[in-house]
Structures are given as C-alpha cells and as structure tokens.
Design a protein around this motif. Structure first.
Motif, PDB file in Angstrom:
ATOM      1  N   PRO A   1      78.973  12.740  31.820  1.00 33.62           N
ATOM      2  CA  PRO A   1      78.608  13.841  30.915  1.00 33.62           C
ATOM      3  C   PRO A   1      79.281  13.753  29.551  1.00 33.62           C
ATOM      4  CG  PRO A   1      79.985  14.606  32.760  1.00 33.62           C
ATOM      5  CD  PRO A   1      79.543  13.234  33.089  1.00 33.62           C
ATOM      6  N   LEU A   2      80.517  13.264  29.522  1.00 36.54           N
ATOM      7  CA  LEU A   2      81.243  13.178  28.251  1.00 36.54           C
ATOM      8  C   LEU A   2      80.531  12.246  27.273  1.00 36.54           C
ATOM      9  CD1 LEU A   2      83.903  14.354  27.089  1.00 36.54           C
ATOM     10  CD2 LEU A   2      85.024  12.224  27.788  1.00 36.54           C
ATOM     11  N   ILE A   3      79.928  11.202  27.792  1.00 43.50           N
ATOM     12  CA  ILE A   3      79.221  10.231  26.952  1.00 43.50           C
ATOM     13  C   ILE A   3      77.860  10.761  26.510  1.00 43.50           C
ATOM     14  CG2 ILE A   3      78.056   7.956  27.034  1.00 43.50           C
ATOM     15  CD1 ILE A   3      80.440   6.951  28.693  1.00 43.50           C
ATOM     16  N   MET A   4      77.230  11.586  27.340  1.00 45.89           N
ATOM     17  CA  MET A   4      75.876  12.067  27.036  1.00 45.89           C
ATOM     18  C   MET A   4      75.854  13.352  26.221  1.00 45.89           C
ATOM     19  SD  MET A   4      73.916   9.743  28.139  1.00 45.89           S
ATOM     20  CE  MET A   4      72.298  10.529  28.044  1.00 45.89           C
ATOM     21  N   GLU A   5      76.892  14.165  26.321  1.00 48.51           N
ATOM     22  CA  GLU A   5      76.920  15.441  25.591  1.00 48.51           C
ATOM     23  C   GLU A   5      76.876  15.202  24.079  1.00 48.51           C
ATOM     24  OE1 GLU A   5      80.413  17.472  26.879  1.00 48.51           O
ATOM     25  OE2 GLU A   5      79.584  18.011  28.823  1.00 48.51           O
ATOM     26  N   GLY A   6      75.999  15.911  23.408  1.00 41.84           N
ATOM     27  CA  GLY A   6      75.930  15.837  21.950  1.00 41.84           C
ATOM     28  C   GLY A   6      75.223  14.602  21.426  1.00 41.84           C
ATOM     29  N   ARG A   7      74.576  13.843  22.298  1.00 38.71           N
ATOM     30  CA  ARG A   7      73.883  12.621  21.869  1.00 38.71           C
ATOM     31  C   ARG A   7      72.518  13.016  21.306  1.00 38.71           C
ATOM     32  NH1 ARG A   7      75.248   7.437  22.502  1.00 38.71           N
ATOM     33  NH2 ARG A   7      77.066   7.984  23.770  1.00 38.71           N
ATOM     34  N   THR A   8      72.321  12.805  20.003  1.00 37.37           N
ATOM     35  CA  THR A   8      71.110  13.288  19.341  1.00 37.37           C
ATOM     36  C   THR A   8      70.107  12.191  19.016  1.00 37.37           C
ATOM     37  OG1 THR A   8      72.243  13.118  17.219  1.00 37.37           O
ATOM     38  CG2 THR A   8      72.268  15.271  18.302  1.00 37.37           C
ATOM     39  N   ASP A   9      70.566  10.912  18.986  1.00 29.25           N
ATOM     40  CA  ASP A   9      69.610   9.859  18.625  1.00 29.25           C
ATOM     41  C   ASP A   9      68.684   9.557  19.809  1.00 29.25           C
ATOM     42  OD1 ASP A   9      70.850   7.936  20.386  1.00 29.25           O
ATOM     43  OD2 ASP A   9      72.435   7.710  18.898  1.00 29.25           O
ATOM     44  N   ASN A  10      67.586   8.934  19.492  1.00 29.52           N
ATOM     45  CA  ASN A  10      66.594   8.618  20.521  1.00 29.52           C
ATOM     46  C   ASN A  10      66.683   7.165  20.985  1.00 29.52           C
ATOM     47  OD1 ASN A  10      65.369  11.203  20.554  1.00 29.52           O
ATOM     48  ND2 ASN A  10      64.368  10.705  18.610  1.00 29.52           N
ATOM     49  N   GLU A  11      67.764   6.506  20.633  1.00 31.94           N
ATOM     50  CA  GLU A  11      67.933   5.100  21.017  1.00 31.94           C
ATOM     51  C   GLU A  11      68.003   4.989  22.537  1.00 31.94           C
ATOM     52  OE1 GLU A  11      70.423   1.416  19.175  1.00 31.94           O
ATOM     53  OE2 GLU A  11      71.591   3.183  19.730  1.00 31.94           O
TER      54      GLU A  11
END
Length: 500
Positions: free
Chosen positions: A159-169
């Motif tokens: 979750p720490l890596i995925m939270e706040g991830r806004t790009d669509n890469e």
C-alpha cells in the motif's frame, strides 16, 4: 623482529561473516585444530557484515532482477538465479544445524520471514517481469511465486508504494512469501561467540600488517597489537584473508602469483532510513526494482523492511558514492596502496572501459537529499523529507581482473575466492551476494585448500548440510525435506503456508 613466534593451525584475518563461517565449519570438522582470529576493530561483524552496512536480504534470487538477464532472443536466463538460490539453501541448512544442536541460540535474532517482491514500471519492464515470472514460477526453487498487474492486488501487496500514485504508467510485481531478512551482524557475533566458547582465540584491536612465506613453507603473519602498541608474529600452515576490502592488500603482500593482475575499485553506499514509525508499519516486504539503463548492478533500488535490534525498520537505497577507502574504517591511501606494477595496466584498462560507471558515481555523489527523495518517490509517491534520514552504509571493493570473456581490466560484480596453488592461503574478495552465500563460498575455500581432508570430512559435512554435493533442483524430495526442516528450525514460514 620478536624472537617469539607463536605457532597455530589456522589463522583467520577479519572477524566478519566469512571468517566466522569458515571457523565454525572447521571447528566442527577438526575440533582439535587451534584457530586464531585477528580483528582490527573492537568487536566482530563491524564492517561489511554489520547490519547497517548491508541490505540484510537473504539473497536467493526471489526478487533481485539483476540475477536474471534477458537474452538476445528475448528469453530469460535463470541459471544465475538457480545457482544463488541453491547456495542460500546451503546457508539455511548450516544455520539450522547450529540451532538444532544449540551451538547458537534464538534464530529470530538473526533471521526473519519477509515477503520478497520485484516491482517494475513501464511497458517494457512489465513485459520483462512477466517473462521472468513465467520462467521462474514453473521451477521448483521458485514455487509459489505470484505475478500481478492488478492495481487492487498491488495495493494489498504494498500500500505504501501504491498510495498517491497518479500516473497511468503500467506497473507490475511478483511476490514470494517465503523470503527472509537476515541480520548478518547479529549472526556473525553469535558465530564468533560460539567459536570463543570452543577455545578459539579472538584477538580484537589486532591489525595484520604483513603476510609472508617462510623458508619452511609456513605463513608468517605480522600483527600489530593496537592496545599494547607492539608487533607480534604468528605462523600457520593455513591463512584465510577474510578482511573485507582489506583482503586485497594482504593478498598482494603474500606474493602468490594468483594474487597478481587483480585490482580493486571501492564503492561506498548510502541508504535512506525512515524515522516515522507510522510509515514503517505500512510496509512489510523487500521490494526490489530494476536498475536504470547504464547503472551498474549494485545500484538496484530496493525498499526494505528490516529487523534490527528486534525493531522493525524501513530502508531505501542504495545510493552509490566514491571513497578511496577499502574499508569504512580504512585509510584514504587504500586504493593507491594496491596499485602495483603487475596490475596497473589492468586498472587503466578498467578505467577506460568503465567511464559510464565513473560518470554514474560522480552523479550519485553530487545528489542532494531532495534529489534522493525524488528517487525514493518513484517507490513511495507520498514520501516526505522530514520522515527520512541518510545512513552511510559499508564499503565494497569490486574486483578488477583480466578475463577471457571480458578482456583486460574487467570489473567483476560478485564474490570471488583467490587461493594459492597449494591451498595454504585463500582470500575472499568482492561483494554481493556475499554473506548470503557464505557457507557455499567457505565450502569452496575448503575444497581448494583442504583437498586431502575433504573425503574424510564428507559424512560430517552432509550431516551439517544434507544437500551438500547434490542439486536441490534435481532432487525434489530432498528440496521439500530441507525446505520444511530449515523453515521450522529457523522459525520461518512453514511449508504448507508457502508451497501450497
């Protein structure tokens, strides 16, 4: 020179994981041999083996992408991954033997179960990871590996890596539940304490200054007692140079031809450590990424849950740096002192070949904290500067030598043993996977240096390491047996939890 020369059977230089492992193996096989250990620092395991000076990963190729390469035809070469995985299982078996016989206590103080994950971003990298997963997951040694590109699943995994991830890469990951975090500093101290209890003489604050051959064929070691400020002389039939970055200069002083045309290139390391325990608790895995194009293998970024002093920690790195020192506690003259007439052309050739590495190191040295934070945010988008400090990790000396495949001045990434033709002296050089494969490497040393004894020792070695001399990959029943038994003895995840 002092008139008194002290004779002994075995001399181990350096009180790190390698000397501690070799000493423990030899004491089990030849309890009557007299062993002396010399360490320049005040305690064991304070240089490369120290828990803050390495990644603390039980390297078994479950998540380290640099152990699997993509071949020209697009297929994935997994040979190195299989070798390292098998080698780590040798270490697990030996540690289990020691715990079973109560020669060391409390395995949870040095090894903990932790999921091992690989995480990549971008279409090309996702395709690579998927092919890697397909190649490894059908292999017995990597059974239970999972792969996903599903954002919901990824949120569950980290979750720490995925939270706040806004790009669509595109982003993908693999996961293996039965990875390990290993505190090699704690393990080294346990092994050294055990050796001391068996009568092995451990000499701290004793720095070795010279190693030379006597007319009788013995090795004479000149030691400086840093407390008594006096030189002492010891002689032995066998010497092991396990002094980390300090081994190269001692190998050169020994004068053996096998030590010529070898140089060393020091690389220092930095990690970022999280000081916000709320953030630390949000992550529970070792997550390895892919080195950027042009970056060397030792620069593979990873976000690691660590257990140090029974406390959960979170580290990110490594960031490379340059220092002419070969040891963290070494001298600025270390690099210069190992430049010799026999290796100068090898070193110069490496300098020409490795301009990209030099440029990379300069860039790394010049990074500000905020620039390092930007690299961390590729893993943790919401990372805040105030939550992270920088820790200086250990020094590693990458071996430079002439090889058939790479030509003159080829930089080696790995762990190497250099020994005299007669097996009377051996040196351990290089870096990762190092400590994780210490048992395999020390068995290599023993095969090279004690060939006459190995046949007689084989039954005892197989008692300590049941898979010795066999491939776990080719013996599925044996693999399941040693996996289950070592998991239970070391307090790791049980077989049915990870191999279902």
């Amino acid at each position: 020179m002092s008139d008194r020369v002290i004779k002994t059977d075995v001399i181990l230089i350096g009180a790190g994981i390698m000397s501690a492992t070799l000493g423990t193996l030899l004491k089990e096989l030849k309890p009557e041999w007299e062993i002396k250990v010399f360490e320049g620092l005040e305690k064991a395991g304070e240089e490369s083996s120290n828990e803050w000076n390495n990644a603390g990963t039980g390297h078994s190729a479950l998540c380290e992408l640099n152990y699997t390469s993509e071949k020209s035809d697009g297929s994935i070469d997994i040979k190195k991954a299989i070798n390292i995985n098998e080698q780590f299982h040798l270490s697990r078996q030996f540690w289990s033997y020691l715990v079973d016989r109560k020669l060391i206590q409390n395995p949870q103080d040095f090894i903990m179960p932790i999921p091992h994950m690989s995480m990549v971003q971008g279409s090309n990298n996702v395709n690579f990871l998927k092919k890697r997963y397909e190649a490894l997951s059908k292999n017995l040694l990597f059974k239970g590996m999972e792969f996903t590109e599903d954002p919901k699943k990824l949120m569950e995994w980290f979750p720490l890596i995925m939270e706040g991830r806004t790009d669509n890469e595109p982003i993908a990951a693999t996961k293996v539940e039965y990875g390990t975090d290993v505190n090699f500093g704690a393990l080294t101290r346990m092994l050294i304490d055990h050796l001391e209890s068996k009568g092995v003489e451990i000499n701290y604050k004793h720095s070795v200054y010279d190693v030379k051959r006597t007319k009788e064929g013995l090795w004479q070691v000149k030691v400086n007692d840093l407390v008594g400020c006096k030189a002492k002389y010891y002689e032995s039939k066998f010497v092991f140079l396990g002094a980390g970055g300090g081994s190269l200069e001692l190998l050169q002083k020994s004068g053996i031809p096998e030590g010529k045309h070898i140089g060393g290139f020091p690389v220092s390391g930095l990690f970022m450590v999280c000081k916000n325990q709320e953030v630390v608790e949000k992550h529970h895995a070792k997550v390895y990424g892919k080195a950027k194009v042009g970056a060397p293998p030792m620069s593979v970024p990873h976000l690691d849950t660590r257990f140090i002093d029974n406390k959960k920690s979170l580290l990110f790195g490594p960031f490379a740096g340059f220092s002419p020192k070969f040891l963290k506690t070494g001298s600025n003259m270390d690099l210069i002192s190992t430049v010799k007439p026999h290796n100068i052309t090898t070193l110069l050739a490496a300098g020409v070949k490795e301009m990209a590495l030099t440029k990379y190191l300069i860039q790394q040295v010049l990074l500000s904290k905020e620039q390092r934070m930007e690299e961390l945010r590729e893993f943790i988008p919401n990372a805040e500067s105030d939550d992270w400090d920088i820790v200086v990790a250990g020094q590693r000396v990458q071996v430079i030598k002439d090889t058939e495949a790479g030509g003159k001045g080829t930089l080696q990434f790995g762990t190497e043993v250099v020994s005299a033709a007669d097996g009377s002296i051996a040196a351990l050089l290089g870096a990762s996977p190092g400590a994780s494969t210490a048992v395999h490497v020390m068995l290599q040393v023993m095969n090279k240096c004690f060939p006459q004894e190995m046949k007689a020792w084989e039954p005892k070695i197989k008692e300590m390491i049941p898979s010795y001399g066999k491939s776990l990959l080719e013996n599925p029943d044996l693999y399941e047996k040693v996996f289950t038994s070592t998991s239970e003895t070391l307090g790791l995840a049980k077989k049915e939890e990870v191999h279902s």
